[in-house]
Design an enzyme around this catalytic site. Structure first.
Site, mmCIF file in Angstrom:
data_model
loop_
_atom_site.group_PDB
_atom_site.id
_atom_site.type_symbol
_atom_site.label_atom_id
_atom_site.label_comp_id
_atom_site.label_asym_id
_atom_site.label_seq_id
_atom_site.Cartn_x
_atom_site.Cartn_y
_atom_site.Cartn_z
ATOM 1 N N GLU A 167 0.366 -10.785 3.477
ATOM 2 C CA GLU A 167 0.401 -9.834 4.594
ATOM 3 C C GLU A 167 0.144 -10.572 5.916
ATOM 4 O O GLU A 167 0.828 -10.348 6.915
ATOM 5 C CB GLU A 167 -0.633 -8.728 4.378
ATOM 6 N N ASP B 219 2.914 -2.666 8.231
ATOM 7 C CA ASP B 219 1.941 -2.693 7.142
ATOM 8 C C ASP B 219 0.935 -1.570 7.352
ATOM 9 O O ASP B 219 0.839 -0.990 8.449
ATOM 10 C CB ASP B 219 1.224 -4.060 7.138
ATOM 11 N N GLY B 220 0.163 -1.278 6.322
ATOM 12 C CA GLY B 220 -0.950 -0.334 6.440
ATOM 13 C C GLY B 220 -2.227 -1.094 6.751
ATOM 14 O O GLY B 220 -2.211 -2.297 6.999
ATOM 15 N N ALA B 221 -3.346 -0.372 6.717
ATOM 16 C CA ALA B 221 -4.656 -1.018 6.916
ATOM 17 C C ALA B 221 -5.723 -0.133 6.283
ATOM 18 O O ALA B 221 -5.508 1.066 6.065
ATOM 19 C CB ALA B 221 -4.939 -1.221 8.395
ATOM 20 N N GLY C 162 -6.378 -5.445 2.687
ATOM 21 C CA GLY C 162 -6.526 -6.197 1.447
ATOM 22 C C GLY C 162 -7.119 -5.432 0.283
ATOM 23 O O GLY C 162 -7.475 -6.040 -0.725
ATOM 24 N N GLY D 38 0.816 -1.213 0.000
ATOM 25 C CA GLY D 38 0.000 0.000 0.000
ATOM 26 C C GLY D 38 0.847 1.259 0.000
ATOM 27 O O GLY D 38 2.077 1.213 0.141
ATOM 28 N N SER D 39 0.176 2.402 -0.133
ATOM 29 C CA SER D 39 0.894 3.670 -0.313
ATOM 30 C C SER D 39 1.619 4.124 0.958
ATOM 31 O O SER D 39 2.694 4.729 0.880
ATOM 32 C CB SER D 39 -0.064 4.753 -0.798
ATOM 33 N N THR D 40 1.050 3.863 2.132
ATOM 34 C CA THR D 40 1.713 4.273 3.379
ATOM 35 C C THR D 40 3.030 3.509 3.533
ATOM 36 O O THR D 40 4.063 4.078 3.914
ATOM 37 C CB THR D 40 0.807 4.007 4.602
ATOM 38 N N GLY E 70 -5.426 -3.863 -1.647
ATOM 39 C CA GLY E 70 -4.471 -4.194 -2.710
ATOM 40 C C GLY E 70 -4.445 -5.669 -3.074
ATOM 41 O O GLY E 70 -3.677 -6.079 -3.952
HETATM 42 C C1 5RP Z 1 -3.033 -3.691 0.755
HETATM 43 C C2 5RP Z 1 -3.386 -3.203 2.118
HETATM 44 C C3 5RP Z 1 -2.942 -1.801 2.475
HETATM 45 O O1 5RP Z 1 -2.094 -1.872 3.566
HETATM 46 C C4 5RP Z 1 -4.146 -0.960 2.794
HETATM 47 O O2 5RP Z 1 -5.036 -1.001 1.687
HETATM 48 C C5 5RP Z 1 -3.753 0.494 3.070
HETATM 49 O O3 5RP Z 1 -3.314 1.104 1.904
HETATM 50 P P1 5RP Z 1 -2.828 2.621 1.865
HETATM 51 O O4 5RP Z 1 -1.626 2.726 2.732
HETATM 52 O O5 5RP Z 1 -2.515 2.859 0.400
HETATM 53 O O6 5RP Z 1 -3.963 3.485 2.343
HETATM 54 O O7 5RP Z 1 -3.964 -3.876 2.922
HETATM 55 O O8 5RP Z 1 -3.468 -5.024 0.565
#
Ligand code: 5RP
Length: 232
Positions: A121, A99-101, A113, A45-47, A115
């Site tokens: 993950e 990880d992000g969420a 998820g 994800g972007s974060t 992505g």
């Molecule tokens: C990808 C994820 C990402 O961590 C989640 O979607 C957050 O994404 P972002 O940092 O772009 O907001 O679970 O499968």
């Protein structure tokens, strides 16, 4: 020998990054946790992408030796483009994982998820003793499912059986996730389909209930995990 034109060298983040200011703040906080000789599990994800940029900068400035284990092709390409050394879960166990969420409830349960990478993950998160989830304020919800559907990775052959089994739960909608730059459904990195499911109310047993359906590889529900939330 190295490739003359390595496609990863020109890797750029494909979409606009929402809430970028807040994401940069948590990205910097994650980079502070990086120390020499660590092996770090990298979510998607972007974060996470922003955090990787800060990590790569720190590694260069402080001449650190670290290894990373990515959870998706997207993040693997980002790691290569940033010059980070990649290893695998077969070879090493991560010292820590981040990880992000998509959503975090007051008990630190998650929906992830967006992505489509939730299987790896979850595997990395389970494999690591220490886990950090980096989120901007928009991700905090009173109840899971407020903004996001629950993604469920399903083996293609089992799609109708899984759909039938999920229909017995408290479901509002079940959608097969469709691709945008390919005809037909999204195919995960494990060669599977994704069902995006909107539940009436997500109960505390749902991650386990869903996992018990034959044909389900993993869901984006993360309930009762050992995680620390990092916010701006
Ligand atoms: C990808 C994820 C990402 O961590 C989640 O979607 C957050 O994404 P972002 O940092 O772009 O907001 O679970 O499968």
């Amino acid at each position: 020998m190295i490739w003359k034109n390595n496609i990863s060298d020109n890797f750029i983040w494909g979409q606009d990054i929402s809430n970028r200011e807040q994401k940069e703040i948590v990205a910097q906080k994650i980079a502070k946790l990086v120390h020499d000789n660590q092996t770090i599990g990298i979510g998607s994800g972007s974060t996470v992408f922003l955090a990787l940029k800060h990590i790569a900068q720190k590694v260069k400035e402080k001449e650190l030796t670290i290894k990373v284990i990515p959870t998706s092709y997207e993040i693997e390409l980002a790691c290569i483009s940033l010059g980070l050394t990649i290893t695998t879960l077969q070879q090493e166990r991560p010292d820590w994982y981040f990880d992000g969420a998509d959503e975090v409830d007051p008990h630190n349960n998650l929906i992830k998820g967006r992505g489509g990478a939730m299987f790896r993950e979850k595997l990395l998160l389970k494999s690591s003793n220490k886990n950090y989830i980096v989120v901007d304020k928009t991700k905090m919800v009173a109840h899971l499912g407020e903004k996001f559907k629950v993604p469920i990775e399903v083996i293609p052959e089992a799609i109708n059986y899984v759909h039938h089994s999920l229909s017995k739960m408290d479901i509002i909608t079940i959608d097969l996730r469709m691709a945008t730059k390919k005809d037909g459904p999204v195919i995960t990195e494990n060669g599977n389909f994704i069902l995006d499911v909107k539940f009436k109310k997500i109960k505390s047993t749902y991650e386990e209930n869903i996992k018990n359906i034959v044909g389900v590889v993993a869901s984006g529900l993360f309930q009762n995990y050992n995680i620390s939330i990092i916010r701006p």
